[in-house]
Design a protein around this motif. Sequence first.
Motif, PDB file in Angstrom:
ATOM      1  N   PRO A 309       0.824  -1.217   0.000  1.00  0.00           N
ATOM      2  CA  PRO A 309       0.000   0.000   0.000  1.00  0.00           C
ATOM      3  C   PRO A 309       0.857   1.266   0.000  1.00  0.00           C
ATOM      4  O   PRO A 309       1.835   1.369   0.738  1.00  0.00           O
ATOM      5  N   VAL A 310       0.470   2.217  -0.834  1.00  0.00           N
ATOM      6  CA  VAL A 310       1.151   3.512  -0.934  1.00  0.00           C
ATOM      7  C   VAL A 310       0.117   4.602  -0.652  1.00  0.00           C
ATOM      8  O   VAL A 310      -0.936   4.649  -1.297  1.00  0.00           O
ATOM      9  N   LYS A 311       0.413   5.454   0.311  1.00  0.00           N
ATOM     10  CA  LYS A 311      -0.513   6.525   0.690  1.00  0.00           C
ATOM     11  C   LYS A 311      -0.297   7.746  -0.196  1.00  0.00           C
ATOM     12  O   LYS A 311       0.828   8.207  -0.370  1.00  0.00           O
ATOM     13  N   ILE A 312      -1.392   8.266  -0.744  1.00  0.00           N
ATOM     14  CA  ILE A 312      -1.342   9.417  -1.653  1.00  0.00           C
ATOM     15  C   ILE A 312      -2.176  10.541  -1.054  1.00  0.00           C
ATOM     16  O   ILE A 312      -3.363  10.361  -0.756  1.00  0.00           O
ATOM     17  N   PHE A 313      -1.542  11.689  -0.872  1.00  0.00           N
ATOM     18  CA  PHE A 313      -2.224  12.851  -0.314  1.00  0.00           C
ATOM     19  C   PHE A 313      -2.907  13.657  -1.414  1.00  0.00           C
ATOM     20  O   PHE A 313      -2.331  13.890  -2.480  1.00  0.00           O
ATOM     21  N   ILE A 314      -4.137  14.076  -1.141  1.00  0.00           N
ATOM     22  CA  ILE A 314      -4.879  14.969  -2.028  1.00  0.00           C
ATOM     23  C   ILE A 314      -5.217  16.220  -1.227  1.00  0.00           C
ATOM     24  O   ILE A 314      -5.710  16.129  -0.091  1.00  0.00           O
ATOM     25  N   SER A 315      -4.959  17.377  -1.776  1.00  0.00           N
ATOM     26  CA  SER A 315      -5.172  18.622  -1.037  1.00  0.00           C
ATOM     27  C   SER A 315      -6.649  18.803  -0.690  1.00  0.00           C
ATOM     28  O   SER A 315      -7.532  18.442  -1.483  1.00  0.00           O
ATOM     29  N   PRO A 316      -6.943  19.362   0.489  1.00  0.00           N
ATOM     30  CA  PRO A 316      -8.343  19.575   0.888  1.00  0.00           C
ATOM     31  C   PRO A 316      -9.115  20.473  -0.063  1.00  0.00           C
ATOM     32  O   PRO A 316     -10.333  20.338  -0.187  1.00  0.00           O
ATOM     33  N   ASP A 317      -8.427  21.400  -0.745  1.00  0.00           N
ATOM     34  CA  ASP A 317      -9.125  22.282  -1.691  1.00  0.00           C
ATOM     35  C   ASP A 317      -9.772  21.482  -2.821  1.00  0.00           C
ATOM     36  O   ASP A 317     -10.903  21.776  -3.234  1.00  0.00           O
ATOM     37  N   GLN A 318      -9.048  20.496  -3.330  1.00  0.00           N
ATOM     38  CA  GLN A 318      -9.613  19.664  -4.396  1.00  0.00           C
ATOM     39  C   GLN A 318     -10.808  18.861  -3.889  1.00  0.00           C
ATOM     40  O   GLN A 318     -11.829  18.734  -4.576  1.00  0.00           O
TER      41      GLN A 318
END
Length: 381
Positions: A309-318
């Motif tokens: 598993p690889v964790k990917i961050f997505i910005s809260p604005d998106q």
Amino acid sequence: MPTTSQENKPKRNLLIAIFLIAIAIGIVIWIFLSQRQQESTDDAYVIGNTIIISSKIAGTVQKISVSNTEFVDQQQILIELEQNDLLIQEKIAEANLTRIVRTVKSQYLTTGQLKDNIRATDFKIAELEADLARRAGGDLDGTVTLENLQHMGQAIKIARAQRDSARQGLEAKQTIFPGEELQNNPEIKLATAHLQEIYLARINSTIIAPMHGLIANRSIQAGERISPGQPLMAVIPLDNVWVVANFKETQLGDIRIGQAVELISDIYGKKLPFEGIIAGIGAGTGSAFSAIPAENATGNWIKIVQRVPVKIFISPDQIKKHPLRIGMSMTVRVDTKDQEEKSFQHIQQHDDISAIYQSHRQLAEQQARDFLNTLLIHNNK
């Protein structure tokens, strides 16, 4: 002239063909090289925090204020428990504290009486000793009988013994009830703490949302008897979600923390791609942390490519513009050109709700303190 033109035509066609073939080869090479600098997978899903709501105390559900799919704010009331038993316990605790305050107050008054008795005995002994000193030798001239002098000496001994006994009693009293403020007495503090516990239980009988989010998995109804720690519902804060992509172990060689990621969701499609960043790589494969890990020490072992598993961050604005839900599928493409290992840092929603429970404790402390102060003022009148 026509002959020459016709002779050059095959050459021109050959050059055009070579040129097109070169372009095609270039495109193939470019695609090949670009694919070598990318890793992709469609084994990726939206993940988020699931806050399980439970009660700290046992009780009967009196009112439920929310249902599944409702959005709730932080500290919004979710469930209210019936309080009849707690109200009775509160009255018992208040009566117990009142009784202990009166008992301790009377013991302090007894201590004061013992001190007064000791001072009176000291005066009496001094008076007897002075009287004996004045009459000493009176038995020689006949003004005082020897028996009277002996009685006076005996009276002084008795008074001294009474004083010593009173001092020992005072010392014993002061050991249990030293010269301190009433609110600092151990028995009063213990009774106050018990009353505070009841006040806190009444506060906890109103269950609130620790964070804002959507309600899910509500499993109770009004009238049900619940126990401490029993799952009642869940709150999902959808403004703090991320993606976990399960890459094959053969794909991890070029994946680094901090690399850019393009994410395509099934709900929005290619028209609305998300931009992400590799935030972390799992410590092991999915099978390594399963409930029943695979046992490969057998004779019929078959190698299976594992996924990490690889964790990917997505910005809260998106996420705010295009909301996602837990469990949604994603297609992930990682740009692996940048091979520099980076320490990824971003603003996270910290899971710290200690301020809420601290305010509950402080409120219960204040209520117990106010009740005690009322008792002390009343008893000092």
